[in-house]
Design a protein around this motif. Structure first.
Motif, PDB file in Angstrom:
ATOM      1  N   ALA A 100      45.522  34.695  42.220  1.00 52.45           N
ATOM      2  CA  ALA A 100      44.846  34.729  43.525  1.00 52.45           C
ATOM      3  C   ALA A 100      44.689  36.140  44.093  1.00 52.45           C
ATOM      4  O   ALA A 100      44.118  36.307  45.172  1.00 52.45           O
ATOM      5  CB  ALA A 100      45.610  33.859  44.521  1.00 52.45           C
ATOM      6  N   GLY A 101      45.182  37.147  43.380  1.00 48.10           N
ATOM      7  CA  GLY A 101      45.147  38.508  43.907  1.00 48.10           C
ATOM      8  C   GLY A 101      43.761  38.998  44.286  1.00 48.10           C
ATOM      9  O   GLY A 101      43.559  39.622  45.330  1.00 48.10           O
ATOM     10  N   GLY A 102      42.770  38.698  43.447  1.00 48.62           N
ATOM     11  CA  GLY A 102      41.405  39.139  43.730  1.00 48.62           C
ATOM     12  C   GLY A 102      40.835  38.493  44.976  1.00 48.62           C
ATOM     13  O   GLY A 102      40.162  39.151  45.787  1.00 48.62           O
TER      14      GLY A 102
ATOM     15  N   SER B 111      39.396  42.867  32.552  1.00 50.70           N
ATOM     16  CA  SER B 111      39.819  43.473  33.812  1.00 50.70           C
ATOM     17  C   SER B 111      41.128  42.890  34.334  1.00 50.70           C
ATOM     18  O   SER B 111      41.914  43.596  34.952  1.00 50.70           O
ATOM     19  CB  SER B 111      38.720  43.313  34.864  1.00 50.70           C
ATOM     20  OG  SER B 111      38.375  41.957  35.042  1.00 50.70           O
ATOM     21  N   VAL B 112      41.388  41.620  34.078  1.00 49.81           N
ATOM     22  CA  VAL B 112      42.645  41.013  34.536  1.00 49.81           C
ATOM     23  C   VAL B 112      43.784  41.349  33.578  1.00 49.81           C
ATOM     24  O   VAL B 112      44.834  41.839  33.987  1.00 49.81           O
ATOM     25  CB  VAL B 112      42.501  39.478  34.673  1.00 49.81           C
ATOM     26  CG1 VAL B 112      43.852  38.840  35.006  1.00 49.81           C
ATOM     27  CG2 VAL B 112      41.479  39.141  35.745  1.00 49.81           C
ATOM     28  N   GLY B 113      43.579  41.110  32.288  1.00 46.15           N
ATOM     29  CA  GLY B 113      44.642  41.305  31.310  1.00 46.15           C
ATOM     30  C   GLY B 113      45.132  42.729  31.190  1.00 46.15           C
ATOM     31  O   GLY B 113      46.339  42.974  31.114  1.00 46.15           O
TER      32      GLY B 113
ATOM     33  N   ILE C 152      39.964  47.406  40.511  1.00 49.36           N
ATOM     34  CA  ILE C 152      41.117  48.095  41.082  1.00 49.36           C
ATOM     35  C   ILE C 152      42.412  47.367  40.734  1.00 49.36           C
ATOM     36  O   ILE C 152      43.488  47.754  41.173  1.00 49.36           O
ATOM     37  CB  ILE C 152      40.987  48.285  42.610  1.00 49.36           C
ATOM     38  CG1 ILE C 152      41.004  46.935  43.329  1.00 49.36           C
ATOM     39  CG2 ILE C 152      39.747  49.075  42.957  1.00 49.36           C
ATOM     40  CD1 ILE C 152      41.114  47.051  44.842  1.00 49.36           C
ATOM     41  N   GLY C 153      42.292  46.284  39.969  1.00 48.04           N
ATOM     42  CA  GLY C 153      43.475  45.627  39.438  1.00 48.04           C
ATOM     43  C   GLY C 153      44.148  44.634  40.370  1.00 48.04           C
ATOM     44  O   GLY C 153      45.328  44.323  40.199  1.00 48.04           O
ATOM     45  N   ALA C 154      43.409  44.097  41.353  1.00 50.20           N
ATOM     46  CA  ALA C 154      44.020  43.198  42.331  1.00 50.20           C
ATOM     47  C   ALA C 154      44.626  41.958  41.683  1.00 50.20           C
ATOM     48  O   ALA C 154      45.753  41.563  41.993  1.00 50.20           O
ATOM     49  CB  ALA C 154      42.993  42.797  43.388  1.00 50.20           C
ATOM     50  N   THR C 155      43.889  41.331  40.773  1.00 52.29           N
ATOM     51  CA  THR C 155      44.395  40.116  40.139  1.00 52.29           C
ATOM     52  C   THR C 155      45.575  40.427  39.219  1.00 52.29           C
ATOM     53  O   THR C 155      46.581  39.710  39.211  1.00 52.29           O
ATOM     54  CB  THR C 155      43.279  39.406  39.356  1.00 52.29           C
ATOM     55  OG1 THR C 155      42.191  39.135  40.244  1.00 52.29           O
ATOM     56  CG2 THR C 155      43.765  38.099  38.761  1.00 52.29           C
ATOM     57  N   GLY C 156      45.464  41.503  38.458  1.00 55.61           N
ATOM     58  CA  GLY C 156      46.566  41.917  37.588  1.00 55.61           C
ATOM     59  C   GLY C 156      47.816  42.282  38.366  1.00 55.61           C
ATOM     60  O   GLY C 156      48.943  41.987  37.945  1.00 55.61           O
TER      61      GLY C 156
ATOM     62  N   ALA D  47      45.510  45.628  51.343  1.00 52.38           N
ATOM     63  CA  ALA D  47      45.188  44.514  50.444  1.00 52.38           C
ATOM     64  C   ALA D  47      46.315  44.295  49.427  1.00 52.38           C
ATOM     65  O   ALA D  47      46.759  43.162  49.217  1.00 52.38           O
ATOM     66  CB  ALA D  47      43.869  44.783  49.730  1.00 52.38           C
ATOM     67  N   PHE D  48      46.800  45.374  48.835  1.00 48.73           N
ATOM     68  CA  PHE D  48      47.858  45.239  47.833  1.00 48.73           C
ATOM     69  C   PHE D  48      49.165  44.770  48.460  1.00 48.73           C
ATOM     70  O   PHE D  48      49.900  43.978  47.868  1.00 48.73           O
ATOM     71  CB  PHE D  48      48.051  46.556  47.083  1.00 48.73           C
ATOM     72  CG  PHE D  48      47.143  46.703  45.891  1.00 48.73           C
ATOM     73  CD1 PHE D  48      47.649  46.625  44.612  1.00 48.73           C
ATOM     74  CD2 PHE D  48      45.780  46.895  46.055  1.00 48.73           C
ATOM     75  CE1 PHE D  48      46.813  46.740  43.500  1.00 48.73           C
ATOM     76  CE2 PHE D  48      44.935  47.006  44.962  1.00 48.73           C
ATOM     77  CZ  PHE D  48      45.451  46.929  43.681  1.00 48.73           C
TER      78      PHE D  48
END
Length: 224
Positions: free
Chosen positions: A160-162, A38-40, A4-8, A178-179
């Protein structure tokens, strides 16, 4: 969670804070992403949605570069289908490590550790490094970048987003909550680290470690 792109998303929030320190406009800022997983890919998506331009990206098989800008959605579609970034019809095809030397404003290592080292940091032509991978820049390289005036945001602050997302969901929070929490925490942490780094004249990682130690001691005292 990274799907869902939390770290990005957290990386993009970190860049938003740091770019103000550099007086850097995000609109039109050139971004290079090393590691289009998934992060990049999510970091690229969130930054281009805010006006930045992805000019180069690399995966394990190679890299693609286009100064006019790459289509993030098209690259994501290729990777989702099991392809390589080099399969993208547009842009110049390069060896994967060539992205280190591509001129940009924002450089995001989002795959392997020790990508930027003391022996190759001089090749980096960016103003801001936002670390999406774990330990993608060696300690010696971080010091060298700091001396060159390149702002390098440490991994455990920017990616640290994830972890934050997982903590919110564990407590029963929604994706929106969360976001919102990621945005708040990452922005606050980056701002505090950069303020301390500027005040003490040290690289951001040194300031971040000092801040982390204070917080850990405080938490330990509360548990006694």
């Amino acid at each position: 969670l990274d799907e869902i792109g939390a770290t990005g998303f957290g990386l993009a929030a970190a860049v938003e804070v740091a770019r103000r320190r550099l007086d850097l406009e995000l609109e039109g800022a050139r971004v290079v992403v090393q590691g289009f997983g998934s992060v990049g890919r999510h970091a690229a998506r969130f930054l281009t949605e805010r006006g930045a331009v992805l000019v180069a990206a690399a995966d394990s098989a190679g890299a693609v570069h286009d100064p006019a800008g790459l289509d993030v959605a098209a690259l994501t579609h290729i990777k989702a289908g099991g392809g390589r970034l080099a399969d993208h019809p547009a842009g110049e095809k390069l060896p994967r490590d060539a992205v280190i030397g591509i001129e940009c404003e924002i450089w995001i290592p989002a795959a392997r550790p020790d990508v930027i080292r003391e022996d190759n940091q001089h090749l980096l032509r960016a103003r801001l490094v936002a670390q999406g991978a774990n330990i993608p820049v060696t300690e010696a390289a971080e010091r060298a970048l700091h001396e060159r005036g390149v702002l390098s945001l440490p991994d455990f602050i920017t990616n640290a987003g994830g972890v934050i997302c997982a903590a919110v969901e564990y407590r029963g929070g929604t994706r929106a909550q969360a976001f919102a929490t990621i945005e708040e925490r990452v922005r606050e942490n980056v701002a505090q680290v950069l303020e301390a780094a500027t005040r003490d004249g040290v690289p951001p990682r040194e300031a971040a470690v000092a801040l982390a130690r204070v917080r850990v001691r405080r938490a330990m005292a509360l548990r006694r």
